[in-house]
Design an enzyme around this catalytic site. Structure first.
Site: not given
Length: 266
Positions: A38, A64-65, A157, A161, A192
């Site tokens: 993460d 960091d993605v 978003y 997705k 979450t």
């Protein structure tokens, strides 16, 4: 149930909380070695400590993605600690820019897509050589109900997705013949930190208590969720654990919705 993953090595991004963390717990219980990743090393180490894993079975490395350089460093750390991975669970993501289309600027779109679509692309690209090597591999990408049932106040978003679903399908067609199976899990409104933040914002905007914010969100925004509550992270993690196991040896290119019926279509 024995999932047949004892000794397998798994990398879980977005692993310091929520679905990623609960997935790590299940995979550790099944005998896998797990690498959590993460953004923040300190938070990550605290989350790893709560898993109370046997020595040598759990590692934590920040990355960091959105950065290929950061992911290359993660790959180096993984190789030095556990070798090559067999399982990749790409769970890292953000809510991103919210509002109606005309209210979201170019920066909002770019940042959301950088994390939620290009993030998975970069993570898979970085670790694909590992996953193709052993003749057995599993990739699970976290998508969302929003990918097939878009909502008007979070289009970036939703678009990201939808892209993740297409990415999964393409990967599944390319690499299954090598023993690498790729699938998606699409949750809806899971308990979450990300949805906590959404409900805190909603409660402030609507002058509601937190519980009222959850209740009205379900009735106003997610009317098809027949089970009238937020899902729990371990309910999603259980499906992920199945998909990365030997039990799912004939499952490829599938999108498993864990959404209480939130998607209206079949």
């Amino acid at each position: 149930m024995d999932l047949g993953i004892t000794g397998k090595r798994a990398l879980i991004t977005g692993g310091d909380s929520g679905i990623g963390w609960h997935t790590a717990r299940l995979l550790l219980d099944e005998g896998a070695t797990v690498v959590l990743s993460d953004l923040d090393q300190g938070t990550l180490e605290e989350s790893a400590a709560r898993l109370q894993a046997p020595e040598g079975r759990l590692f934590a490395f920040a990355a960091d993605v959105t950065s290929l350089e950061s992911l290359a460093a993660l790959r180096s750390n993984v190789e030095q600690s556990v070798g090559e991975i067999d399982i990749l669970v790409q769970s890292a993501g953000i809510t991103g820019a919210q509002g109606f289309f005309h209210e979201i600027d170019d920066e909002g779109w770019t940042h959301t897509l950088e994390v939620d679509l290009m993030g998975p692309v970069r993570v898979v690209s970085t670790f694909l050589p590992h996953l193709r090597n052993g003749g057995w591999g599993r990739i699970v990408l976290l998508a969302s109900e929003d990918g097939v049932q878009p909502y008007d106040d979070e289009i970036p978003y939703c678009s990201a997705k939808a892209g993740v679903l297409a990415l999964m399908k393409g990967l599944s067609r390319t690499y299954a013949k090598e023993g690498l199976l790729t699938n998606c899990v699409s949750p809806a409104f899971i308990h979450t930190p990300m949805t906590d933040a959404m409900m805190v914002k909603r409660s402030a905007q609507e002058d509601l208590s937190f519980d009222q914010a959850v209740e009205t969100f379900l009735s106003d925004k997610r009317p098809y969720m027949a089970i009238k509550r937020r899902g729990e992270p371990d309910e999603v993690a259980s499906v992920i654990a199945y998909l990365v196991s030997d039990r799912a040896s004939f499952v490829n290119g599938a999108n498993y919705r864990v959404d209480a019926g939130a998607v209206a279509s079949i």
